[in-house]
Design a protein around this motif. Structure first.
Motif, PDB file in Angstrom:
ATOM      1  N   LEU A 265      -2.465 -14.156  -3.203  1.00 34.52           N
ATOM      2  CA  LEU A 265      -1.624 -12.971  -3.054  1.00 34.52           C
ATOM      3  C   LEU A 265      -2.327 -11.867  -2.284  1.00 34.52           C
ATOM      4  N   LEU A 266      -3.610 -11.662  -2.578  1.00 38.34           N
ATOM      5  CA  LEU A 266      -4.337 -10.544  -1.982  1.00 38.34           C
ATOM      6  C   LEU A 266      -5.146 -10.959  -0.754  1.00 38.34           C
ATOM      7  N   ARG A 267      -5.667 -12.162  -0.752  1.00 40.17           N
ATOM      8  CA  ARG A 267      -6.467 -12.602   0.396  1.00 40.17           C
ATOM      9  C   ARG A 267      -5.611 -12.993   1.592  1.00 40.17           C
ATOM     10  N   ASN A 268      -4.480 -13.635   1.336  1.00 41.07           N
ATOM     11  CA  ASN A 268      -3.645 -14.167   2.417  1.00 41.07           C
ATOM     12  C   ASN A 268      -2.373 -13.359   2.631  1.00 41.07           C
ATOM     13  N   LEU A 269      -1.634 -13.130   1.537  1.00 37.32           N
ATOM     14  CA  LEU A 269      -0.326 -12.498   1.678  1.00 37.32           C
ATOM     15  C   LEU A 269      -0.431 -11.002   1.936  1.00 37.32           C
ATOM     16  N   ARG A 270      -1.346 -10.332   1.250  1.00 41.48           N
ATOM     17  CA  ARG A 270      -1.438  -8.877   1.387  1.00 41.48           C
ATOM     18  C   ARG A 270      -1.657  -8.431   2.827  1.00 41.48           C
ATOM     19  N   PRO A 271      -2.627  -8.968   3.575  1.00 38.36           N
ATOM     20  CA  PRO A 271      -2.804  -8.502   4.956  1.00 38.36           C
ATOM     21  C   PRO A 271      -1.604  -8.797   5.848  1.00 38.36           C
ATOM     22  N   ARG A 272      -0.926  -9.892   5.615  1.00 39.71           N
ATOM     23  CA  ARG A 272       0.273 -10.208   6.399  1.00 39.71           C
ATOM     24  C   ARG A 272       1.395  -9.219   6.093  1.00 39.71           C
ATOM     25  N   LEU A 273       1.530  -8.861   4.822  1.00 46.07           N
ATOM     26  CA  LEU A 273       2.542  -7.873   4.452  1.00 46.07           C
ATOM     27  C   LEU A 273       2.226  -6.520   5.079  1.00 46.07           C
ATOM     28  N   GLY A 274       0.941  -6.154   5.088  1.00 50.09           N
ATOM     29  CA  GLY A 274       0.560  -4.889   5.698  1.00 50.09           C
ATOM     30  C   GLY A 274       0.865  -4.852   7.182  1.00 50.09           C
ATOM     31  N   ALA A 275       0.589  -5.955   7.861  1.00 53.74           N
ATOM     32  CA  ALA A 275       0.858  -6.007   9.302  1.00 53.74           C
ATOM     33  C   ALA A 275       2.355  -5.962   9.596  1.00 53.74           C
ATOM     34  N   GLU A 276       3.143  -6.549   8.707  1.00 54.35           N
ATOM     35  CA  GLU A 276       4.592  -6.624   8.928  1.00 54.35           C
ATOM     36  C   GLU A 276       5.318  -5.354   8.498  1.00 54.35           C
ATOM     37  N   PHE A 277       4.950  -4.805   7.330  1.00 56.21           N
ATOM     38  CA  PHE A 277       5.728  -3.719   6.733  1.00 56.21           C
ATOM     39  C   PHE A 277       4.973  -2.402   6.602  1.00 56.21           C
ATOM     40  N   GLY A 278       3.653  -2.424   6.801  1.00 54.89           N
ATOM     41  CA  GLY A 278       2.870  -1.202   6.670  1.00 54.89           C
ATOM     42  C   GLY A 278       2.146  -1.124   5.340  1.00 54.89           C
ATOM     43  N   GLU A 279       1.088  -0.322   5.310  1.00 57.90           N
ATOM     44  CA  GLU A 279       0.239  -0.239   4.130  1.00 57.90           C
ATOM     45  C   GLU A 279       0.961   0.384   2.933  1.00 57.90           C
ATOM     46  N   ASP A 280       1.855   1.332   3.161  1.00 59.90           N
ATOM     47  CA  ASP A 280       2.556   1.938   2.030  1.00 59.90           C
ATOM     48  C   ASP A 280       3.405   0.913   1.295  1.00 59.90           C
ATOM     49  N   PHE A 281       4.011  -0.010   2.031  1.00 59.35           N
ATOM     50  CA  PHE A 281       4.797  -1.077   1.404  1.00 59.35           C
ATOM     51  C   PHE A 281       3.900  -1.932   0.513  1.00 59.35           C
ATOM     52  N   VAL A 282       2.713  -2.254   1.000  1.00 54.53           N
ATOM     53  CA  VAL A 282       1.776  -3.073   0.235  1.00 54.53           C
ATOM     54  C   VAL A 282       1.396  -2.367  -1.069  1.00 54.53           C
ATOM     55  N   VAL A 283       1.068  -1.095  -0.989  1.00 49.33           N
ATOM     56  CA  VAL A 283       0.711  -0.337  -2.187  1.00 49.33           C
ATOM     57  C   VAL A 283       1.894  -0.278  -3.146  1.00 49.33           C
ATOM     58  N   GLN A 284       3.078  -0.133  -2.605  1.00 49.90           N
ATOM     59  CA  GLN A 284       4.273  -0.074  -3.445  1.00 49.90           C
ATOM     60  C   GLN A 284       4.471  -1.376  -4.207  1.00 49.90           C
ATOM     61  N   VAL A 285       4.371  -2.504  -3.515  1.00 49.27           N
ATOM     62  CA  VAL A 285       4.668  -3.804  -4.126  1.00 49.27           C
ATOM     63  C   VAL A 285       3.588  -4.238  -5.110  1.00 49.27           C
ATOM     64  N   PHE A 286       2.328  -3.983  -4.798  1.00 52.56           N
ATOM     65  CA  PHE A 286       1.242  -4.455  -5.646  1.00 52.56           C
ATOM     66  C   PHE A 286       0.772  -3.428  -6.672  1.00 52.56           C
ATOM     67  N   HIS A 287       1.095  -2.155  -6.482  1.00 55.39           N
ATOM     68  CA  HIS A 287       0.596  -1.117  -7.381  1.00 55.39           C
ATOM     69  C   HIS A 287       1.730  -0.329  -8.049  1.00 55.39           C
ATOM     70  N   ARG A 288       2.498   0.408  -7.256  1.00 59.44           N
ATOM     71  CA  ARG A 288       3.469   1.342  -7.840  1.00 59.44           C
ATOM     72  C   ARG A 288       4.606   0.632  -8.563  1.00 59.44           C
ATOM     73  N   ASN A 289       5.161  -0.395  -7.954  1.00 62.28           N
ATOM     74  CA  ASN A 289       6.291  -1.080  -8.598  1.00 62.28           C
ATOM     75  C   ASN A 289       5.896  -1.744  -9.917  1.00 62.28           C
ATOM     76  N   PRO A 290       4.782  -2.510  -9.963  1.00 62.68           N
ATOM     77  CA  PRO A 290       4.400  -3.107 -11.251  1.00 62.68           C
ATOM     78  C   PRO A 290       4.092  -2.074 -12.329  1.00 62.68           C
ATOM     79  N   ALA A 291       3.528  -0.940 -11.921  1.00 61.05           N
ATOM     80  CA  ALA A 291       3.226   0.101 -12.906  1.00 61.05           C
ATOM     81  C   ALA A 291       4.488   0.588 -13.593  1.00 61.05           C
ATOM     82  N   ARG A 292       5.595   0.611 -12.875  1.00 63.84           N
ATOM     83  CA  ARG A 292       6.869   0.999 -13.489  1.00 63.84           C
ATOM     84  C   ARG A 292       7.528  -0.169 -14.212  1.00 63.84           C
TER      85      ARG A 292
END
Length: 308
Positions: A265-292
């Motif tokens: 999830l973090l080694r492979n998918l995370r950098p691809r998500l960042g390149a596609e959708f931006g770093e804020d999206f990555v933080v949202q999906v892996f940090h902010r959304n699960p916290a809620r």
């Protein structure tokens, strides 16, 4: 952002979870998967260490009652690695239990779920139940009702296995419409296994969280659709409801045995998500959304459970 998440070592602030694998398994046993049991404590600890080395902070184990949760070993692995682990109570589909549960046992489920969430030596932090293939059978309706009762007493989120990604609308109609669970306390799992973006968007409009998981050999034909599905949901305004998990269900899928495992999830998918959708999206999906998504709807004691 506020609230607490109930881990196997006690309640922690939702903001302290770090990067979250929102759906996975450290231990699992089922007659449906003979010979593929996740039952080795050393492998569970090694997988958590690999996840932590990739930047992971929390793993949410969706293994319910009667399927080899091994909570004492989960506690040991969490302590040894420093990775938070959220455990599940709940019940899977009837096919996972041999012999089948009778009506007396099913009628006791609400109390057992509540005990697991509040007073058990190692407390769970969510209720995991399951729908059926394109519908809900009697067992599913019974367990969803028990999960709803447990939520109303404890505030715990309800995570739902969707069989091959189907019947999310039927689940929401019963769980939220009839049984009164707020959609923001519901997590729909395996949505990517039925890549119908129209149904996914309709489910998202309810306000529930949507969990996509993988990769896996069994569901590889739909894994490659993940980015298109995430893009469609984000474009429709639902980026704040997206969760990602590995759903490791066999030993061969673990990274320590040569599979993608939790670190993927973090080694492979995370950098691809960042390149596609931006770093804020990555933080949202892996940090902010699960916290809620995994925060208790109402706060109870923050003490570490006795015997944990």
């Amino acid at each position: 952002m506020s609230g607490v998440v109930r881990t196997v070592l006690g309640d922690v602030p939702a903001t302290d979870l770090g990067a979250v694998d929102a759906h996975d398994h450290l231990f699992l046993r089922s007659p449906v998967l003979p010979g593929h049991e996740l039952d080795a404590p050393w492998a569970a600890e090694a997988e958590l260490r690999a996840f932590a080395a990739a930047g992971g902070g929390t793993v949410v184990q969706w293994t319910p009652r009667g399927m080899g949760r091994r909570l004492a070993d989960v506690v040991a692995a969490s302590r040894a690695t420093g990775v938070h682990v959220v455990a599940a109570t709940g019940l899977h589909q009837a096919v996972h239990y041999v012999p089948p549960l009778d009506h007396v046992e099913l009628d006791l489920l609400p109390g057992r779920f509540i005990e697991d969430l509040t007073t058990a030596p190692v407390r769970a932090g969510l209720v995991k139940v399951a729908g059926g293939f394109h519908g809900l059978d009697e067992h599913a309706r019974h367990t969803l009702a028990a999960a709803a009762e447990a939520h109303h007493v404890t505030g715990a989120p309800v995570a739902v296995h969707l069989e091959l990604g189907t019947a999310p609308l039927e689940v929401l109609d019963l769980l939220c419409g009839t049984l009164g669970v707020p959609p923001a306390s519901v997590i729909l799992g395996h949505l990517g296994r039925s890549p119908d973006t129209r149904v996914q968007r309709e489910a998202a409009r309810s306000g529930a969280f949507l969990a996509f998981d993988g990769p896996s050999r069994a569901h590889h034909p739909t894994d490659w659709r993940l980015f298109d599905e995430l893009a469609a949901l984000a474009d429709a305004g639902h980026a704040g409801q997206l969760l990602l998990g590995g759903d490791t269900t066999t030993a061969a899928a673990r990274s320590v045995h040569g599979g993608p495992g939790m670190p993927y999830l973090l080694r492979n998918l995370r950098p691809r998500l960042g390149a596609e959708f931006g770093e804020d999206f990555v933080v949202q999906v892996f940090h902010r959304n699960p916290a809620r998504a995994f925060a208790l709807a109402r706060k109870e004691s923050s003490a570490v459970p006795d015997g944990a």
